[in-house]
Design an enzyme around this catalytic site. Structure first.
Site, PDB file in Angstrom:
ATOM      1  N   SER A  34     -40.632 -56.856  44.374  1.00  0.00           N
ATOM      2  CA  SER A  34     -40.789 -58.287  44.541  1.00  0.00           C
ATOM      3  C   SER A  34     -41.093 -58.739  46.036  1.00  0.00           C
ATOM      4  O   SER A  34     -41.063 -57.610  46.947  1.00  0.00           O
ATOM      5  CB  SER A  34     -38.921 -58.560  44.465  1.00  0.00           C
ATOM      6  OG  SER A  34     -38.122 -57.621  45.009  1.00  0.00           O
ATOM      7  N   GLU A  59     -40.240 -61.581  49.173  1.00  0.00           N
ATOM      8  CA  GLU A  59     -39.174 -62.609  49.505  1.00  0.00           C
ATOM      9  C   GLU A  59     -39.791 -63.521  50.437  1.00  0.00           C
ATOM     10  O   GLU A  59     -40.769 -63.169  51.382  1.00  0.00           O
ATOM     11  CB  GLU A  59     -38.300 -61.764  50.511  1.00  0.00           C
ATOM     12  CG  GLU A  59     -37.249 -62.964  51.115  1.00  0.00           C
ATOM     13  CD  GLU A  59     -36.049 -62.080  51.709  1.00  0.00           C
ATOM     14  OE1 GLU A  59     -35.639 -61.246  51.201  1.00  0.00           O
ATOM     15  OE2 GLU A  59     -35.823 -62.429  52.906  1.00  0.00           O
ATOM     16  N   THR A  83     -35.207 -67.415  50.566  1.00  0.00           N
ATOM     17  CA  THR A  83     -34.037 -67.320  51.510  1.00  0.00           C
ATOM     18  C   THR A  83     -33.129 -68.707  51.463  1.00  0.00           C
ATOM     19  O   THR A  83     -33.870 -69.860  51.299  1.00  0.00           O
ATOM     20  CB  THR A  83     -34.247 -66.843  53.019  1.00  0.00           C
ATOM     21  OG1 THR A  83     -35.269 -67.887  53.442  1.00  0.00           O
ATOM     22  CG2 THR A  83     -35.005 -65.690  53.037  1.00  0.00           C
ATOM     23  N   ALA A 109     -27.749 -70.156  56.183  1.00  0.00           N
ATOM     24  CA  ALA A 109     -26.450 -70.213  55.931  1.00  0.00           C
ATOM     25  C   ALA A 109     -25.964 -71.370  56.518  1.00  0.00           C
ATOM     26  O   ALA A 109     -26.387 -72.429  57.318  1.00  0.00           O
ATOM     27  CB  ALA A 109     -25.709 -69.324  56.816  1.00  0.00           C
ATOM     28  N   ARG A 123     -23.193 -63.276  52.225  1.00  0.00           N
ATOM     29  CA  ARG A 123     -22.399 -64.069  52.995  1.00  0.00           C
ATOM     30  C   ARG A 123     -23.072 -64.940  53.923  1.00  0.00           C
ATOM     31  O   ARG A 123     -22.645 -66.094  54.088  1.00  0.00           O
ATOM     32  CB  ARG A 123     -21.430 -63.109  53.869  1.00  0.00           C
ATOM     33  CG  ARG A 123     -20.507 -63.771  54.903  1.00  0.00           C
ATOM     34  CD  ARG A 123     -20.009 -62.873  55.896  1.00  0.00           C
ATOM     35  NE  ARG A 123     -20.817 -62.760  57.037  1.00  0.00           N
ATOM     36  CZ  ARG A 123     -20.724 -62.152  57.949  1.00  0.00           C
ATOM     37  NH1 ARG A 123     -19.348 -61.375  58.209  1.00  0.00           N
ATOM     38  NH2 ARG A 123     -21.441 -62.038  58.829  1.00  0.00           N
ATOM     39  N   GLY A 124     -24.076 -64.652  54.589  1.00  0.00           N
ATOM     40  CA  GLY A 124     -24.727 -65.295  55.395  1.00  0.00           C
ATOM     41  C   GLY A 124     -24.204 -65.278  56.986  1.00  0.00           C
ATOM     42  O   GLY A 124     -23.177 -64.441  56.949  1.00  0.00           O
ATOM     43  N   ASP A 125     -25.165 -65.864  57.775  1.00  0.00           N
ATOM     44  CA  ASP A 125     -24.539 -65.868  59.184  1.00  0.00           C
ATOM     45  C   ASP A 125     -24.736 -67.154  59.783  1.00  0.00           C
ATOM     46  O   ASP A 125     -25.590 -67.782  59.630  1.00  0.00           O
ATOM     47  CB  ASP A 125     -25.528 -65.080  60.372  1.00  0.00           C
ATOM     48  CG  ASP A 125     -25.371 -63.447  59.835  1.00  0.00           C
ATOM     49  OD1 ASP A 125     -24.171 -63.043  59.879  1.00  0.00           O
ATOM     50  OD2 ASP A 125     -26.174 -62.881  59.605  1.00  0.00           O
ATOM     51  N   HIS A 139     -24.072 -52.200  58.633  1.00  0.00           N
ATOM     52  CA  HIS A 139     -24.087 -53.880  58.948  1.00  0.00           C
ATOM     53  C   HIS A 139     -23.531 -53.892  60.713  1.00  0.00           C
ATOM     54  O   HIS A 139     -22.584 -53.215  60.871  1.00  0.00           O
ATOM     55  CB  HIS A 139     -23.101 -54.685  58.059  1.00  0.00           C
ATOM     56  CG  HIS A 139     -23.256 -56.225  58.373  1.00  0.00           C
ATOM     57  ND1 HIS A 139     -22.370 -56.785  59.370  1.00  0.00           N
ATOM     58  CD2 HIS A 139     -24.103 -57.250  57.956  1.00  0.00           C
ATOM     59  CE1 HIS A 139     -22.544 -58.131  59.372  1.00  0.00           C
ATOM     60  NE2 HIS A 139     -23.721 -58.340  58.595  1.00  0.00           N
ATOM     61  N   LYS A 188     -18.356 -55.358  46.473  1.00  0.00           N
ATOM     62  CA  LYS A 188     -19.348 -56.255  45.782  1.00  0.00           C
ATOM     63  C   LYS A 188     -19.850 -55.746  44.590  1.00  0.00           C
ATOM     64  O   LYS A 188     -19.770 -56.550  43.574  1.00  0.00           O
ATOM     65  CB  LYS A 188     -20.589 -56.299  46.896  1.00  0.00           C
ATOM     66  CG  LYS A 188     -20.235 -57.112  48.033  1.00  0.00           C
ATOM     67  CD  LYS A 188     -21.472 -57.461  48.827  1.00  0.00           C
ATOM     68  CE  LYS A 188     -21.995 -56.369  49.788  1.00  0.00           C
ATOM     69  NZ  LYS A 188     -23.073 -56.868  50.751  1.00  0.00           N
ATOM     70  N   GLN A 222     -31.372 -54.182  53.997  1.00  0.00           N
ATOM     71  CA  GLN A 222     -31.839 -54.460  55.138  1.00  0.00           C
ATOM     72  C   GLN A 222     -32.994 -53.822  55.260  1.00  0.00           C
ATOM     73  O   GLN A 222     -32.938 -52.656  54.949  1.00  0.00           O
ATOM     74  CB  GLN A 222     -30.617 -54.396  56.111  1.00  0.00           C
ATOM     75  CG  GLN A 222     -31.038 -54.832  57.371  1.00  0.00           C
ATOM     76  CD  GLN A 222     -31.790 -56.508  57.363  1.00  0.00           C
ATOM     77  OE1 GLN A 222     -32.815 -56.697  57.118  1.00  0.00           O
ATOM     78  NE2 GLN A 222     -30.647 -57.470  57.821  1.00  0.00           N
ATOM     79  N   PHE A 261     -36.393 -59.513  65.491  1.00  0.00           N
ATOM     80  CA  PHE A 261     -35.639 -59.679  64.109  1.00  0.00           C
ATOM     81  C   PHE A 261     -34.687 -58.526  64.263  1.00  0.00           C
ATOM     82  O   PHE A 261     -33.532 -58.375  63.844  1.00  0.00           O
ATOM     83  CB  PHE A 261     -36.609 -59.389  63.197  1.00  0.00           C
ATOM     84  CG  PHE A 261     -36.952 -60.707  62.747  1.00  0.00           C
ATOM     85  CD1 PHE A 261     -36.205 -61.798  62.444  1.00  0.00           C
ATOM     86  CD2 PHE A 261     -38.438 -60.793  62.241  1.00  0.00           C
ATOM     87  CE1 PHE A 261     -36.719 -62.753  61.987  1.00  0.00           C
ATOM     88  CE2 PHE A 261     -38.781 -61.953  61.517  1.00  0.00           C
ATOM     89  CZ  PHE A 261     -37.981 -63.071  61.306  1.00  0.00           C
ATOM     90  N   HIS A 305     -38.564 -54.152  47.603  1.00  0.00           N
ATOM     91  CA  HIS A 305     -38.717 -55.556  48.186  1.00  0.00           C
ATOM     92  C   HIS A 305     -39.435 -55.852  49.485  1.00  0.00           C
ATOM     93  O   HIS A 305     -38.863 -55.452  50.148  1.00  0.00           O
ATOM     94  CB  HIS A 305     -37.139 -56.141  48.120  1.00  0.00           C
ATOM     95  CG  HIS A 305     -37.023 -57.523  48.365  1.00  0.00           C
ATOM     96  ND1 HIS A 305     -36.938 -58.645  47.356  1.00  0.00           N
ATOM     97  CD2 HIS A 305     -36.689 -58.234  49.719  1.00  0.00           C
ATOM     98  CE1 HIS A 305     -36.689 -59.654  47.774  1.00  0.00           C
ATOM     99  NE2 HIS A 305     -36.402 -59.378  49.222  1.00  0.00           N
TER     100      HIS A 305
END
Ligand code: FAD
Length: 289
Positions: free
Chosen positions: A12, A14, A45, A48, A103-105, A145, A161, A172, A212, A262
């Site tokens: 895939s 993104e 994407t 958030a 969740r997002g930031d 994380h 999850k 990630q 990043f 991905h």
């Protein structure tokens, strides 16, 4: 890695939702190039707090109707259950059947954390609201994380999850395949067996890669950092080196049984396609690597 070998491989790409008309035109060209290698799906994407809500919807529906299944990312911080339910219904009505649930930031300075605190609560909510309609992807962190209290807690939180109903995961990005192999082994020992697809970041620019990576907690190994530093502004050499390093890592991952890849394209086709072609993914019918 044994558990991962049973899963069919999927590949895939993104994207992020473009802001300008020029960005939209560019993404269309990128989409056409990447559609040419026939990936299993695209994903888009989501900022958030809903900052890209409308652009994400527009991009997802536009890509999806052009023939390649497209998965929106959906993050829960800063959102209400009602807002999320509305989005789920809209996607379902438009034939979307896969969501990357996160969740997002929240961007710094934007306080409110919303009604859900963690991605496992979002997965649970989606299952309550939409049943089994969506195939749910969640995020995984082989290097852990950055906000995790410790490695053990992070693994347990990942398992939450899966218990809540996630079907598969995307990692990630990382540059050390051993971290991924170890992560999978730990999950196996915990009895957690869903496909965990490595997220791949092509290397095209040193300074943005460092920025990043600092943000998301991905480690750039010293030998890669040193080599990239030595190339300075020589972008041709950076790309060539990056392509070799990432191709080699992907080969290792697939040979060990990773259930696909991905690509974080950053809305560029060429870096991901070069790696794809080096790997001979299309020629090998994706599953028989
Ligand atoms: P969670 O799984 O909720 O984990 C976040 C942290 O909380 C971890 O430290 C975890 O250990 C801890 N935790 C989890 N559950 C619990 C619990 N129940 N109790 C206590 N602690 C807990 N961000 C965006 O904003 N938009 C995107 O589109 C986007 N796409 C992404 C795609 C992928 C494949 C990946 C890997 C990341 C993406 N991100 C995106 C980044 C992601 O939102 C951030 O990394 C975020 O900080 C964590 O999201 P999560 O879904 O992994 O959160």
């Amino acid at each position: 890695m044994q558990s991962q070998k049973q899963f069919k491989r999927r590949f895939s790409f993104e994207f992020f939702p473009p802001k300008t008309d020029q960005g939209k035109e560019k993404l269309q060209v990128v989409r056409d190039q990447l559609a040419g290698v026939n990936p299993d799906f695209f994903s888009v994407t989501f900022g958030a707090g809903g900052s890209t809500r409308d652009r994400t919807i527009e991009t997802v529906l536009n890509l999806h109707k052009q023939g390649i299944s497209t998965a929106p990312h959906l993050s829960c911080v800063g959102g209400t259950r009602e807002e999320i339910a509305e989005l789920l219904d809209l996607y379902k009505e438009n034939g979307i059947n896969r969501i990357v649930a996160l969740r997002g930031d929240m961007p710094s300075g934007m306080g409110a954390s919303g009604e859900m605190r963690y991605a496992n609560e979002l997965v649970e909510f989606i299952r309550q609201h939409s049943g089994d309609h969506f195939n749910l992807e969640v995020a995984a962190y082989p290097e852990f994380h950055p906000q995790a209290r410790n490695a053990e807690e992070d693994l347990k939180n990942f398992a939450r999850k899966v218990e809540a109903g996630a079907n598969s995961a995307i990692t990630q990005y990382f540059f050390n395949p051993e971290s991924y192999f170890y992560f999978i082994d730990r999950l196996e020992k915990m009895g957690v067996t869903i496909p965990v697809v490595p997220g791949i970041m092509p290397i095209v620019n040193f300074s943005s890669l460092v920025r990043f990576s600092d943000m998301c907690g991905a480690e750039i190994p010293r030998w890669i950092r040193k080599q990239l530093e030595a190339y300075g502004d020589d972008s041709v050499s950076i790309r060539k080196f990056g392509e070799e390093v990432i191709t080699r890592m992907c080969e290792k991952l697939l040979e060990a049984g990773a259930p696909g890849l991905h690509f974080y394209t950053l809305n560029q086709a060429e870096p991901s396609i070069s790696i794809w072609k080096n790997l001979g993914i299309s020629e090998r019918e994706k599953i028989a690597f």
